[in-house]
Motif scaffolding. Structure first.
Motif, PDB file in Angstrom:
ATOM      1  N   LEU A   6       0.706  -1.204   0.058  1.00 35.95           N
ATOM      2  CA  LEU A   6      -0.011   0.161   0.012  1.00 35.95           C
ATOM      3  C   LEU A   6       0.713   1.083  -0.021  1.00 35.95           C
ATOM      4  O   LEU A   6       0.452   2.381  -0.687  1.00 35.95           O
ATOM      5  N   LEU A   7       1.968   1.164   0.986  1.00 33.42           N
ATOM      6  CA  LEU A   7       3.113   2.279   0.617  1.00 33.42           C
ATOM      7  C   LEU A   7       3.603   2.586  -0.603  1.00 33.42           C
ATOM      8  O   LEU A   7       3.780   3.843  -0.829  1.00 33.42           O
ATOM      9  N   ARG A   8       3.704   1.449  -1.288  1.00 33.45           N
ATOM     10  CA  ARG A   8       4.409   1.823  -2.645  1.00 33.45           C
ATOM     11  C   ARG A   8       3.280   2.113  -3.438  1.00 33.45           C
ATOM     12  O   ARG A   8       3.665   3.173  -4.346  1.00 33.45           O
ATOM     13  N   VAL A   9       2.041   2.039  -3.500  1.00 32.85           N
ATOM     14  CA  VAL A   9       0.923   2.574  -4.080  1.00 32.85           C
ATOM     15  C   VAL A   9       0.842   3.805  -3.841  1.00 32.85           C
ATOM     16  O   VAL A   9       0.749   4.924  -4.498  1.00 32.85           O
ATOM     17  N   SER A  10       1.015   4.573  -2.559  1.00 34.69           N
ATOM     18  CA  SER A  10       0.729   5.562  -2.112  1.00 34.69           C
ATOM     19  C   SER A  10       1.892   6.434  -2.754  1.00 34.69           C
ATOM     20  O   SER A  10       1.817   7.766  -2.958  1.00 34.69           O
ATOM     21  N   THR A  11       3.240   5.904  -3.004  1.00 29.17           N
ATOM     22  CA  THR A  11       4.278   6.674  -3.510  1.00 29.17           C
ATOM     23  C   THR A  11       3.960   6.874  -5.017  1.00 29.17           C
ATOM     24  O   THR A  11       4.304   8.132  -5.581  1.00 29.17           O
ATOM     25  N   VAL A  12       3.359   5.964  -5.590  1.00 28.80           N
ATOM     26  CA  VAL A  12       3.025   6.166  -7.259  1.00 28.80           C
ATOM     27  C   VAL A  12       2.148   7.215  -7.130  1.00 28.80           C
ATOM     28  O   VAL A  12       1.964   8.003  -7.901  1.00 28.80           O
ATOM     29  N   CYS A  13       0.920   7.145  -6.134  1.00 27.83           N
ATOM     30  CA  CYS A  13      -0.204   8.108  -6.383  1.00 27.83           C
ATOM     31  C   CYS A  13       0.452   9.325  -6.042  1.00 27.83           C
ATOM     32  O   CYS A  13       0.216  10.498  -6.582  1.00 27.83           O
ATOM     33  N   THR A  14       1.405   9.656  -5.299  1.00 32.46           N
ATOM     34  CA  THR A  14       1.998  10.893  -4.929  1.00 32.46           C
ATOM     35  C   THR A  14       2.742  11.499  -6.225  1.00 32.46           C
ATOM     36  O   THR A  14       2.486  12.735  -6.372  1.00 32.46           O
ATOM     37  N   MET A  15       3.622  10.540  -6.790  1.00 31.09           N
ATOM     38  CA  MET A  15       4.404  11.044  -8.108  1.00 31.09           C
ATOM     39  C   MET A  15       3.410  11.475  -8.939  1.00 31.09           C
ATOM     40  O   MET A  15       3.273  12.535  -9.757  1.00 31.09           O
ATOM     41  N   ILE A  16       2.169  10.731  -9.167  1.00 28.77           N
ATOM     42  CA  ILE A  16       1.331  11.098 -10.304  1.00 28.77           C
ATOM     43  C   ILE A  16       0.652  12.400  -9.834  1.00 28.77           C
ATOM     44  O   ILE A  16       0.305  13.376 -10.860  1.00 28.77           O
ATOM     45  N   PHE A  17       0.274  12.520  -8.645  1.00 30.75           N
ATOM     46  CA  PHE A  17      -0.261  13.662  -8.338  1.00 30.75           C
ATOM     47  C   PHE A  17       0.543  14.990  -8.648  1.00 30.75           C
ATOM     48  O   PHE A  17       0.151  16.202  -8.998  1.00 30.75           O
ATOM     49  N   GLU A  18       1.962  15.013  -8.066  1.00 31.18           N
ATOM     50  CA  GLU A  18       2.803  16.099  -8.211  1.00 31.18           C
ATOM     51  C   GLU A  18       2.908  16.291  -9.674  1.00 31.18           C
ATOM     52  O   GLU A  18       3.188  17.685 -10.261  1.00 31.18           O
ATOM     53  N   VAL A  19       3.403  15.378 -10.538  1.00 31.00           N
ATOM     54  CA  VAL A  19       3.805  15.655 -11.719  1.00 31.00           C
ATOM     55  C   VAL A  19       2.383  15.917 -12.561  1.00 31.00           C
ATOM     56  O   VAL A  19       2.743  16.804 -13.609  1.00 31.00           O
ATOM     57  N   SER A  20       1.509  15.931 -12.149  1.00 33.43           N
ATOM     58  CA  SER A  20       0.107  16.310 -13.087  1.00 33.43           C
ATOM     59  C   SER A  20      -0.266  17.671 -12.638  1.00 33.43           C
ATOM     60  O   SER A  20      -1.222  18.218 -13.196  1.00 33.43           O
ATOM     61  N   ALA A  21       0.438  18.110 -11.752  1.00 31.68           N
ATOM     62  CA  ALA A  21      -0.103  19.317 -11.222  1.00 31.68           C
ATOM     63  C   ALA A  21      -0.247  20.648 -11.988  1.00 31.68           C
ATOM     64  O   ALA A  21      -1.109  21.383 -12.220  1.00 31.68           O
ATOM     65  N   PRO A  22       0.786  20.654 -13.089  1.00 31.63           N
ATOM     66  CA  PRO A  22       0.927  21.655 -14.075  1.00 31.63           C
ATOM     67  C   PRO A  22      -0.763  21.828 -14.701  1.00 31.63           C
ATOM     68  O   PRO A  22      -1.030  22.727 -15.621  1.00 31.63           O
ATOM     69  N   LEU A  23      -1.192  20.532 -14.968  1.00 31.94           N
ATOM     70  CA  LEU A  23      -2.366  20.250 -15.571  1.00 31.94           C
ATOM     71  C   LEU A  23      -3.617  20.771 -14.958  1.00 31.94           C
ATOM     72  O   LEU A  23      -4.680  20.796 -15.573  1.00 31.94           O
ATOM     73  N   ALA A  24      -3.524  21.255 -13.545  1.00 34.17           N
ATOM     74  CA  ALA A  24      -4.721  21.351 -12.632  1.00 34.17           C
ATOM     75  C   ALA A  24      -5.430  22.674 -13.289  1.00 34.17           C
ATOM     76  O   ALA A  24      -6.476  22.600 -13.181  1.00 34.17           O
ATOM     77  N   PRO A  25      -4.744  23.647 -13.668  1.00 30.34           N
ATOM     78  CA  PRO A  25      -5.382  24.942 -14.231  1.00 30.34           C
ATOM     79  C   PRO A  25      -6.238  24.500 -15.466  1.00 30.34           C
ATOM     80  O   PRO A  25      -7.465  25.072 -15.658  1.00 30.34           O
ATOM     81  N   LEU A  26      -5.614  23.540 -16.249  1.00 28.89           N
ATOM     82  CA  LEU A  26      -6.541  23.220 -17.563  1.00 28.89           C
ATOM     83  C   LEU A  26      -7.825  22.280 -17.044  1.00 28.89           C
ATOM     84  O   LEU A  26      -8.834  22.753 -17.532  1.00 28.89           O
ATOM     85  N   TRP A  27      -7.638  21.479 -16.145  1.00 35.38           N
ATOM     86  CA  TRP A  27      -8.771  20.664 -15.828  1.00 35.38           C
ATOM     87  C   TRP A  27      -9.782  21.615 -15.018  1.00 35.38           C
ATOM     88  O   TRP A  27     -10.959  21.582 -15.295  1.00 35.38           O
ATOM     89  N   THR A  28      -9.327  22.573 -14.477  1.00 39.39           N
ATOM     90  CA  THR A  28     -10.279  23.376 -13.452  1.00 39.39           C
ATOM     91  C   THR A  28     -11.039  24.459 -14.848  1.00 39.39           C
ATOM     92  O   THR A  28     -12.112  24.710 -14.645  1.00 39.39           O
ATOM     93  N   TRP A  29     -10.303  24.626 -15.806  1.00 46.28           N
ATOM     94  CA  TRP A  29     -10.750  25.769 -16.700  1.00 46.28           C
ATOM     95  C   TRP A  29     -11.933  24.933 -17.428  1.00 46.28           C
ATOM     96  O   TRP A  29     -13.110  25.106 -17.673  1.00 46.28           O
TER      97      TRP A  29
END
Lengths: 200, 323
Positions: free
Chosen positions: B217-240
């Protein structure tokens, strides 16, 4: 009528000034967030691009220099966020010990994650105090020696028979598969404070 | 283009988002300052040696306020008390223009006395001046209450640019953090990073090794953390795209159908809640979450508050005997 036109004109100029200021802020933040390129990445780049990339920190410094005073006033040092950059490998565990005049060995008073040795635990583990002694890959903070002297002073107050306090950090190796850590018996950042050093 | 850029920073919106950031973020700071007091750390942190470890142990010129008032334990306590009082007044929105400026100055003075800090301190120094420039007191504050009491109309629209800048700051922070991650955060390191942090005695809340059974589960949470952080620049687009049902073509439809914006926000919130439960990082997870209202539009906050109020009202009106 004239006043209303003047107010509208000032408002219009203000809109542009504000947008310009925000644009400048964003650009400075972007430059302040430029990360120096790691040597292994630099080595893989074509020679000309590598030479250019090497100059990134220098260029950033030059661009930010005119604004360094304002940023410094607000304590804004960087937009480069290196939180939990590396994990695992060798980490540290704080020990605080003391000994009296006739004792050859130190007595353990505090150790991280050791409920039996928890001297002033709440103060030592306070979020801001933690930053004074937590060891990073680059070392400990410049306040570490003062932290050691502060702890020593409190111990000498609380235990009149102690003559020496030792603050140090044990190297621990993080085990694979979330199994915790292994003690190594090796210590870094050792500071020894004697009672007579603290006398005014 | 220039006119549209100027118009973007000229926008106004309802005050709920920034008001909630004010209450939560400065509230977290207030708890942080009070906990340092409760832990008996005020002298250690902000008084000069030998009583404390102020000035970070580095050779820097004497801070301005300390130079005026003298370097002593009394100055340390006064600075800390000023920061606590200003934080409490800002949370309540009392004389906001003045108290938020005092808070900025007090935190700078504390930082001059004790330069040693971590990431959340750096964020505090960025967010507080932004909040002080905003009209975050336009609702849910003493000032707004007092204005209404004097018969003046409520402020329904405030400048939106401070919220936009907080949005950009959060997105950049996450992306910058992701750029720094070493191999343990990726497949080469077996996504072992979160498990490693929980094995580090300085950061683990529970005895290191306690959560070994949860390693997958901790490894999955590492993967999720990276997905979340790397995809952060897309957040404004998704919000728009999320806010404009007719825009974005197939991509827009997909983003709205998959609720990507909300999934990203939920992932971020769960990341910080996970940190709060399993790691000892002080106010870091709470202060980060306190900035999340800046990622939401005021009408969304108002709807959430209305739902909560309705739920609370329905619970309080239920007959306790019949339950």
């Amino acid at each position: 009528m004239i006043l209303s036109v003047q107010v509208r004109a000032v408002g219009s100029v203000w809109r542009y000034l504000r947008a310009g200021g925000i644009t400048l802020l964003l650009l400075l933040g972007f430059v302040g967030g430029w990360q120096p390129i790691a040597p292994n990445v630099l080595a893989k780049l074509p020679a000309r691009l590598g030479a250019l990339a090497k100059r990134v920190p220098e260029v950033a410094t030059v661009l930010l220099r005119p604004f360094a005073g304002v940023a410094g006033f607000f304590r804004i040092t960087s937009e480069d966020w290196a939180l939990f950059r590396g994990t695992g490998g060798v980490r540290h565990r704080l020990w605080i010990e003391a000994r009296g005049p006739r004792h050859r060995s130190f007595v353990l008073l505090y150790r991280v994650h050791d409920p039996e040795h928890a001297y002033r635990k709440s103060t030592i583990e306070d979020r801001r105090v933690f930053n004074l002694w937590n060891a990073h890959n680059w070392g400990v903070s410049a306040a570490y020696p003062h932290f050691a002297r502060w702890v020593a002073a409190r111990i000498f107050e609380d235990y009149p028979h102690f003559r020496e306090v030792r603050v140090r950090e044990e190297q621990v190796t993080i085990r694979a598969a979330s199994q915790g850590f292994t003690e190594t018996g090796q210590f870094d950042y050792e500071r020894v404070v004697r009672r007579d050093e603290l006398r005014p | 283009v220039i006119e549209r850029w100027v118009a973007l920073w000229d926008r106004r919106e309802a005050p709920q988002s920034l008001a909630l950031v004010r209450i939560l973020f400065v509230g977290a700071l207030l708890v942080d300052l009070l906990s340092s007091g409760a832990h008996g750390a005020v002298f250690l942190l902000w008084a000069p040696p030998p009583l404390g470890a102020a000035f970070g142990g580095v050779e820097v010129p004497s801070p301005l306020l300390t130079a005026w008032f003298g370097s002593s334990a009394t100055t340390a306590v006064l600075l800390w008390a000023a920061a606590v009082l200003a934080s409490a007044l800002v949370v309540c929105g009392v004389a906001y223009r003045f108290t938020s400026s005092v808070l900025v100055v007090a935190m700078i003075a504390l930082a001059e006395n004790q330069p040693v800090g971590d990431g959340i301190d750096q964020l505090i120094y960025i967010v507080l001046p932004l909040l002080a420039c905003s009209r975050a007191d336009a609702c849910w504050s003493f000032d707004a209450w007092y204005r209404a009491r004097r018969g003046r109309p409520p402020e329904t629209a405030i400048p939106a640019w401070p919220r936009y800048l907080l949005f950009v700051q959060l997105v950049w922070l996450y992306f910058s953090v992701a750029r720094h991650r070493n191999a343990t955060w990726g497949p080469l390191g077996g996504f072992s990073a979160v498990g490693n942090v929980l094995g580090d005695p300085h950061f683990a809340r529970f005895a290191p090794g306690t959560l070994a059974l949860l390693d997958p589960l901790l490894r999955v949470s590492t993967v999720c953390t990276m997905i979340f952080e790397v995809s952060a620049p897309l957040a404004p687009l998704w919000t728009w795209l999320d806010r404009r049902p007719s825009r974005g073509g197939r991509l827009g439809d997909f983003v709205r159908r998959a609720r990507l914006r909300w999934a990203w926000l939920a992932l971020g919130a769960s990341l910080h809640l996970g940190i709060a439960v399993t790691m000892r990082l002080g106010i870091f997870p709470f202060a980060m979450l306190a900035l999340y209202p800046a990622l939401l539009f005021p009408d969304e906050i108002a709807r959430g508050v209305a739902r909560l109020s309705a739920f609370a009202a329905s619970v309080s009106t239920k007959d306790p005997v019949s339950n």
